[in-house]
Design a protein around this motif. Sequence first.
Motif, short mmCIF file in Angstrom:
data_model
loop_
_atom_site.label_atom_id
_atom_site.label_comp_id
_atom_site.label_asym_id
_atom_site.label_seq_id
_atom_site.Cartn_x
_atom_site.Cartn_y
_atom_site.Cartn_z
N LEU A 149 0.83 -1.19 0.00
CA LEU A 149 0.00 0.00 0.00
C LEU A 149 0.87 1.25 0.00
O LEU A 149 1.98 1.26 0.53
CB LEU A 149 -0.87 0.03 1.26
CG LEU A 149 -1.96 -1.02 1.38
CD1 LEU A 149 -2.30 -1.25 2.84
CD2 LEU A 149 -3.19 -0.60 0.62
N ALA A 150 0.32 2.33 -0.54
CA ALA A 150 0.87 3.67 -0.38
C ALA A 150 0.16 4.33 0.80
O ALA A 150 -0.88 3.84 1.26
CB ALA A 150 0.66 4.49 -1.65
N CYS A 199 -2.34 6.56 3.00
CA CYS A 199 -3.72 6.94 2.71
C CYS A 199 -3.83 8.42 2.36
O CYS A 199 -4.82 8.84 1.75
CB CYS A 199 -4.64 6.60 3.87
SG CYS A 199 -4.30 7.49 5.41
N LEU A 245 -2.61 10.63 -5.59
CA LEU A 245 -3.02 9.24 -5.78
C LEU A 245 -4.50 9.08 -5.44
O LEU A 245 -4.94 9.46 -4.35
CB LEU A 245 -2.19 8.31 -4.89
CG LEU A 245 -2.59 6.82 -4.89
CD1 LEU A 245 -2.36 6.21 -6.28
CD2 LEU A 245 -1.80 6.05 -3.83
N TRP A 255 -6.61 6.85 -4.08
CA TRP A 255 -6.19 5.73 -3.25
C TRP A 255 -7.01 4.47 -3.48
O TRP A 255 -6.48 3.35 -3.44
CB TRP A 255 -6.25 6.13 -1.78
CG TRP A 255 -5.30 5.38 -0.90
CD1 TRP A 255 -3.98 5.64 -0.71
CD2 TRP A 255 -5.61 4.26 -0.06
NE1 TRP A 255 -3.43 4.74 0.18
CE2 TRP A 255 -4.41 3.88 0.59
CE3 TRP A 255 -6.78 3.54 0.19
CZ2 TRP A 255 -4.35 2.82 1.49
CZ3 TRP A 255 -6.72 2.48 1.08
CH2 TRP A 255 -5.51 2.11 1.72
N SER A 262 -11.30 1.30 3.92
CA SER A 262 -10.69 2.61 3.79
C SER A 262 -11.67 3.71 4.18
O SER A 262 -11.33 4.63 4.94
CB SER A 262 -10.22 2.84 2.35
OG SER A 262 -9.81 4.17 2.15
N TYR A 264 -4.97 2.55 6.60
CA TYR A 264 -6.08 3.09 5.82
C TYR A 264 -6.59 4.43 6.34
O TYR A 264 -7.24 5.16 5.60
CB TYR A 264 -7.27 2.12 5.84
CG TYR A 264 -7.09 0.79 5.18
CD1 TYR A 264 -5.86 0.37 4.68
CD2 TYR A 264 -8.16 -0.08 5.04
CE1 TYR A 264 -5.70 -0.87 4.09
CE2 TYR A 264 -8.03 -1.33 4.44
CZ TYR A 264 -6.79 -1.72 3.97
OH TYR A 264 -6.66 -2.95 3.37
N HIS A 267 5.35 -4.90 -7.89
CA HIS A 267 3.89 -4.85 -7.90
C HIS A 267 3.34 -5.52 -9.15
O HIS A 267 3.92 -5.38 -10.24
CB HIS A 267 3.38 -3.41 -7.84
CG HIS A 267 2.19 -3.23 -6.96
ND1 HIS A 267 2.22 -2.55 -5.76
CD2 HIS A 267 0.92 -3.69 -7.08
CE1 HIS A 267 1.03 -2.57 -5.19
NE2 HIS A 267 0.22 -3.26 -5.98
N VAL A 291 -4.44 -4.42 -3.82
CA VAL A 291 -3.72 -3.14 -3.71
C VAL A 291 -3.32 -2.76 -5.14
O VAL A 291 -2.37 -3.34 -5.69
CB VAL A 291 -2.47 -3.27 -2.81
CG1 VAL A 291 -1.75 -1.93 -2.74
CG2 VAL A 291 -2.84 -3.76 -1.42
N THR A 302 -1.11 1.26 -8.94
CA THR A 302 -0.86 2.69 -8.78
C THR A 302 -0.20 2.99 -7.44
O THR A 302 0.54 3.97 -7.32
CB THR A 302 -2.16 3.49 -8.92
OG1 THR A 302 -3.17 2.90 -8.07
CG2 THR A 302 -2.64 3.48 -10.36
N HIS A 303 -0.44 2.15 -6.43
CA HIS A 303 0.21 2.33 -5.13
C HIS A 303 1.72 2.08 -5.25
O HIS A 303 2.53 2.84 -4.72
CB HIS A 303 -0.40 1.38 -4.10
CG HIS A 303 -1.77 1.78 -3.65
ND1 HIS A 303 -2.09 2.04 -2.34
CD2 HIS A 303 -2.91 1.98 -4.35
CE1 HIS A 303 -3.36 2.37 -2.25
NE2 HIS A 303 -3.89 2.33 -3.47
N TRP A 309 3.33 4.94 -7.12
CA TRP A 309 3.47 6.13 -6.29
C TRP A 309 4.67 5.99 -5.35
O TRP A 309 5.47 6.92 -5.22
CB TRP A 309 2.19 6.36 -5.48
CG TRP A 309 2.18 7.66 -4.73
CD1 TRP A 309 1.62 8.84 -5.14
CD2 TRP A 309 2.76 7.93 -3.44
NE1 TRP A 309 1.82 9.83 -4.20
CE2 TRP A 309 2.52 9.30 -3.15
CE3 TRP A 309 3.47 7.17 -2.52
CZ2 TRP A 309 2.96 9.90 -1.96
CZ3 TRP A 309 3.91 7.76 -1.34
CH2 TRP A 309 3.66 9.11 -1.07
#
Length: 282
Positions: A122-123, A125, A130, A132, A144, A213, A232, A239, A242-243, A246
Motif C-alpha cells: 500500500l501507499a 492513505c 493518488l 487511493w 478505507s 487506511y 507490484h 492493492v 498505482t500504489h 506512487w
Amino acid sequence: MREVKAADGRTLAVEEWGEPDGSPVVYTHGTPMSRLARYPHPELFTELGIRLITYDRPGFGRSTPHGGRRVVDAADDIRTIADALGLDRFPVFGVSGGGPHALAFAARHPGRVTRAASLASLAPCDAQGLDWTAGMMESNRRSSEAALIGRDALVKLFAEDEESETTSPAALLPSAEQAVLSQPEVQAMLRTAFAEAVRSGKDGWIDDEFAMYGLPWGFDPAAIGVPVRIWHGSLDTVVPVTHGRWLAARTPSATLIEADDAGHAGHFAATPAMLRWLVGGA
C-alpha cells in the motif's frame, strides 16, 4: 518462538526460519497475518543461506496490542528485535500490509539497513496525487472509508461483516488470485498464519488497517536512502499497481519492478529473486 520485550513492556513474538547462522533477513507480514507467514518453500532459505526473522505486529498472534499505533511505530519494534538478536545491519522486506512497515524501518533507522523491499505494498492513505481506492476491491474500499471516519467505524464494519468472523482472508480475495492461493503449500501456510494472527481476536487486524487506511504513516518514503526495490503486479485489485508506482516515484533510491501478468498473490513467485537481491545478489 522467542519473546522480546519492548521498552514500554510490550511483548513481541519472534520466529526464525532457515539457517541459524545464515544471513539475517527481517520480514514484515501482511494483513491479517502473523509471524508464521513466510515464503512457503523453506528449502529456498537453505539454498540462499538465509536466517529469516519474522514477528507478530502488535495485537496479532502473541504480541501485545499497542493501541493507537502508526506504521512508523514498527521501526522501533524491529530495532528492539534486532538488538535482542544481536543483529547489526541487515535487509528488510514486507509483503502487502507489511510493505509500509518494512519501509518505515528503512526510513527511521538507515544505519541498520543494507537493502529494503516491498511487494504489493500500500501507499499512504494521504498520498498526494493518488486516487487511493481507484481499482481496489470492494472490501478494501469499505475498510478505507470506515478508517477515514475513525477506528470505531472500522470496528463497526468488522462486526457487521460476518465473513470476517469465520473466513480466512485468502478466500475473500478475487478469483484471479485463487490459482496461486490454492497451491497446497501456500494454502497450508496461510491457514496456519491467519489462525495464529486472530488467536486472541481481531484487534490487531483492526489496528493494522486503521494505521494504514486511516492515519498518516509518520514518515516520508522520500527520506529512505538505502537501495529499495518495489515489486507490484499490474493485475492487482487488492492493492492496485498505482500504489507501487506512487511509492517508487516518491522513494529516490527505489527501483520499480512491475509484473504485467501478476496479481496480488504474484508476490509469492517474486519472492525468490527479491531475496537473492536482498542478500547481495544482482
